[in-house]
Design a protein around this motif. Structure first.
Motif, PDB file in Angstrom:
ATOM      1  N   VAL A 149       0.845  -1.206   0.000  1.00  0.00           N
ATOM      2  CA  VAL A 149       0.000   0.000   0.000  1.00  0.00           C
ATOM      3  C   VAL A 149       0.877   1.252   0.000  1.00  0.00           C
ATOM      4  CG1 VAL A 149      -1.709   1.318   1.324  1.00  0.00           C
ATOM      5  CG2 VAL A 149      -1.968  -1.140   1.093  1.00  0.00           C
ATOM      6  N   GLN A 150       1.904   1.250   0.864  1.00  0.00           N
ATOM      7  CA  GLN A 150       2.797   2.425   0.960  1.00  0.00           C
ATOM      8  C   GLN A 150       3.550   2.657  -0.349  1.00  0.00           C
ATOM      9  OE1 GLN A 150       5.186   1.594   4.382  1.00  0.00           O
ATOM     10  NE2 GLN A 150       3.548   2.122   5.806  1.00  0.00           N
ATOM     11  N   GLN A 151       4.083   1.560  -0.933  1.00  0.00           N
ATOM     12  CA  GLN A 151       4.846   1.672  -2.182  1.00  0.00           C
ATOM     13  C   GLN A 151       3.994   2.293  -3.279  1.00  0.00           C
ATOM     14  OE1 GLN A 151       6.425  -2.052  -3.523  1.00  0.00           O
ATOM     15  NE2 GLN A 151       7.937  -2.191  -1.875  1.00  0.00           N
ATOM     16  N   THR A 152       2.767   1.809  -3.410  1.00  0.00           N
ATOM     17  CA  THR A 152       1.915   2.304  -4.493  1.00  0.00           C
ATOM     18  C   THR A 152       1.482   3.738  -4.244  1.00  0.00           C
ATOM     19  OG1 THR A 152       1.064   0.075  -4.365  1.00  0.00           O
ATOM     20  CG2 THR A 152       0.149   1.457  -6.085  1.00  0.00           C
ATOM     21  N   ARG A 153       1.328   4.109  -2.971  1.00  0.00           N
ATOM     22  CA  ARG A 153       0.963   5.496  -2.659  1.00  0.00           C
ATOM     23  C   ARG A 153       2.098   6.440  -3.076  1.00  0.00           C
ATOM     24  NH1 ARG A 153      -1.943   4.623   3.072  1.00  0.00           N
ATOM     25  NH2 ARG A 153      -3.976   4.038   2.261  1.00  0.00           N
ATOM     26  N   LYS A 154       3.365   5.977  -2.871  1.00  0.00           N
ATOM     27  CA  LYS A 154       4.527   6.793  -3.249  1.00  0.00           C
ATOM     28  C   LYS A 154       4.536   7.020  -4.756  1.00  0.00           C
ATOM     29  CE  LYS A 154       7.777   5.603   0.390  1.00  0.00           C
ATOM     30  NZ  LYS A 154       8.860   4.684   0.725  1.00  0.00           N
ATOM     31  N   ILE A 155       4.245   5.948  -5.511  1.00  0.00           N
ATOM     32  CA  ILE A 155       4.244   6.038  -6.978  1.00  0.00           C
ATOM     33  C   ILE A 155       3.183   7.042  -7.437  1.00  0.00           C
ATOM     34  CG2 ILE A 155       3.777   4.752  -9.122  1.00  0.00           C
ATOM     35  CD1 ILE A 155       4.947   2.272  -7.601  1.00  0.00           C
ATOM     36  N   MET A 207      -4.724   0.284  -8.898  1.00  0.00           N
ATOM     37  CA  MET A 207      -5.575  -0.932  -8.833  1.00  0.00           C
ATOM     38  C   MET A 207      -5.091  -1.878  -7.729  1.00  0.00           C
ATOM     39  SD  MET A 207      -8.142  -2.497 -10.269  1.00  0.00           S
ATOM     40  CE  MET A 207      -8.837  -4.127 -10.236  1.00  0.00           C
ATOM     41  N   GLU A 208      -3.726  -2.131  -7.757  1.00  0.00           N
ATOM     42  CA  GLU A 208      -3.184  -3.069  -6.778  1.00  0.00           C
ATOM     43  C   GLU A 208      -3.251  -2.517  -5.363  1.00  0.00           C
ATOM     44  OE1 GLU A 208       0.591  -4.279  -8.225  1.00  0.00           O
ATOM     45  OE2 GLU A 208      -0.242  -5.969  -9.313  1.00  0.00           O
ATOM     46  N   THR A 209      -3.133  -1.179  -5.264  1.00  0.00           N
ATOM     47  CA  THR A 209      -3.248  -0.575  -3.932  1.00  0.00           C
ATOM     48  C   THR A 209      -4.632  -0.852  -3.392  1.00  0.00           C
ATOM     49  OG1 THR A 209      -2.176   1.258  -4.971  1.00  0.00           O
ATOM     50  CG2 THR A 209      -2.781   1.546  -2.682  1.00  0.00           C
ATOM     51  N   ASP A 210      -5.617  -0.800  -4.278  1.00  0.00           N
ATOM     52  CA  ASP A 210      -6.995  -0.982  -3.850  1.00  0.00           C
ATOM     53  C   ASP A 210      -7.196  -2.346  -3.197  1.00  0.00           C
ATOM     54  OD1 ASP A 210      -7.502   1.467  -4.776  1.00  0.00           O
ATOM     55  OD2 ASP A 210      -8.477   0.842  -6.629  1.00  0.00           O
ATOM     56  N   TRP A 211      -6.725  -3.397  -3.848  1.00  0.00           N
ATOM     57  CA  TRP A 211      -6.956  -4.714  -3.259  1.00  0.00           C
ATOM     58  C   TRP A 211      -6.174  -4.873  -1.962  1.00  0.00           C
ATOM     59  CZ3 TRP A 211      -3.101  -7.882  -1.975  1.00  0.00           C
ATOM     60  CH2 TRP A 211      -1.919  -7.873  -2.711  1.00  0.00           C
ATOM     61  N   ALA A 212      -4.958  -4.337  -1.917  1.00  0.00           N
ATOM     62  CA  ALA A 212      -4.157  -4.461  -0.683  1.00  0.00           C
ATOM     63  C   ALA A 212      -4.830  -3.700   0.458  1.00  0.00           C
ATOM     64  CB  ALA A 212      -2.752  -3.940  -0.923  1.00  0.00           C
ATOM     65  N   THR A 267     -10.484  -5.435   5.468  1.00  0.00           N
ATOM     66  CA  THR A 267     -11.234  -6.658   5.808  1.00  0.00           C
ATOM     67  C   THR A 267     -10.632  -7.307   7.049  1.00  0.00           C
ATOM     68  OG1 THR A 267     -11.609  -6.974   3.460  1.00  0.00           O
ATOM     69  CG2 THR A 267     -12.060  -8.859   4.874  1.00  0.00           C
ATOM     70  N   ILE A 268      -9.307  -7.368   7.087  1.00  0.00           N
ATOM     71  CA  ILE A 268      -8.622  -7.970   8.246  1.00  0.00           C
ATOM     72  C   ILE A 268      -8.992  -7.207   9.516  1.00  0.00           C
ATOM     73  CG2 ILE A 268      -6.343  -8.305   9.313  1.00  0.00           C
ATOM     74  CD1 ILE A 268      -5.302  -8.837   6.409  1.00  0.00           C
ATOM     75  N   ARG A 269      -8.930  -5.870   9.418  1.00  0.00           N
ATOM     76  CA  ARG A 269      -9.230  -5.036  10.587  1.00  0.00           C
ATOM     77  C   ARG A 269     -10.671  -5.269  11.062  1.00  0.00           C
ATOM     78  NH1 ARG A 269      -7.856  -0.167   8.648  1.00  0.00           N
ATOM     79  NH2 ARG A 269      -5.714  -0.404   9.306  1.00  0.00           N
TER      80      ARG A 269
END
Lengths: 103, 213
Positions: A96-102, B1-6, B12-14
């Protein structure tokens, strides 16, 4: 984005149903089979299959006992399971952090 | 897109972890039972004129014990109905959170009863002090338990603490004539009984609203 982080995700935990079971077990010392089944709205067969997979990976321990003369199956995370879950969550946060940086 | 699923996975975990850690038994019948028991005990104590300090404490300790037993029976009934274990991890956590303030309350009760055993005079003032302690300790207990329950329990705990503070401030006014006219039993009925009953009714109304939606 570095694809290595994604490839390192634990495939056993990454599956939706198993991730849900691991998340619930991470928040509680132990849960009964029925608690997991009802909370996640899964069928008996689904829960059994996922628990067996997690058990084979050494992530959960299953204990069978009796309560009020009825069989009670309880599931809990093993030390390896807790570590695997923590690593998985850490990796997700990194992604999540990596993609936010991009962005 | 990938950030969204992560991010969705993390959310969901939380959510699942919170849902598992939170006590899920319906509180409304427990609150109503405690409210009715409190009001009934308050009226009975007032009518029967249990005015010496040690009788007041023993009477209310017994009432509290019966209220706790009744609450446990209600929890057990719900657990059996839902085919879930009674002594579940969230129930254990709540019991552990409640234990320290309730233990202090029981300890103080024991000390006060021993100290006033031979005193047969009117113990309204000591009883009043005891009500203050109970309000503070019960408020702290409810607030601690709220970390594993619905958010409203925190406010419920604070209301008890606020009621204790208000009574304490009222007791410090120079003219204490009003105190002599106030039965500690009715005070208990109004605070413990009234607040539990009000919260129970509120929970019934809001739970019905949630179910309807």
């Amino acid at each position: 984005m570095n694809p290595e982080a994604f490839l390192n995700l634990d495939r056993v935990i990454h599956e939706k149903g198993r991730l849900a079971i691991m998340s619930m077990l991470a928040a509680s010392p132990e849960l009964s089979f029925t608690e997991l089944r009802d909370a996640l709205s899964m069928t008996d067969g689904n829960v059994t299959t996922h628990i067996r997979t997690l058990q084979e990976a050494g992530y959960v321990a299953v204990a069978k006992s009796y309560q009020n003369k009825r069989p009670l199956t309880t599931v809990s995370l093993t030390t390896a399971g807790r570590k695997a879950f923590t690593d998985y969550v850490d990796l997700l946060e990194k992604i999540v952090q990596q993609t936010r940086k991009i962005k | 897109m990938e950030t969204d699923w992560a991010a969705e996975h993390l959310q969901t975990i939380r959510t699942l972890m919170e849902r598992t850690a939170v006590y899920r038994r319906a509180l409304a019948p427990i609150m109503v039972w405690n409210g009715i028991a409190g009001i009934f005990a308050g009226l009975a104590g007032w009518k029967l004129a249990f005015n010496s300090a040690h009788v007041f404490i023993v009477f209310w300790s017994t009432a509290a014990l019966l209220a706790i037993i009744g609450s446990f029976l209600l929890v057990r009934r719900q657990a059996i109905k839902d085919s879930e274990p009674f002594w579940s991890p969230p129930t254990r956590r709540i019991a552990q959170a409640l234990l320290p303030p309730l233990f202090i309350g029981a300890f103080l009760n024991g000390c006060a009863v021993c100290g006033t055993w031979s005193d047969k005079s009117d113990g309204s003032y000591l009883a009043f002090i005891q009500v203050l302690f109970w309000l503070f300790l019960y408020g702290c207990a409810a607030h601690s338990a709220a970390f594993f329950m619905t958010r409203g329990m925190k406010l419920f705990g604070w209301i008890f603490i606020a009621a204790g503070c208000a009574l304490f401030l009222a007791a410090t006014v120079p003219d204490k004539n009003w105190l002599s006219g106030l039965s500690p039993h009715l005070l208990m009925a109004g605070t413990f009984g009234g607040l539990h009953l009000a919260y129970g009714i509120y929970l019934y109304l809001t739970e019905k609203g949630k179910n309807a939606s």
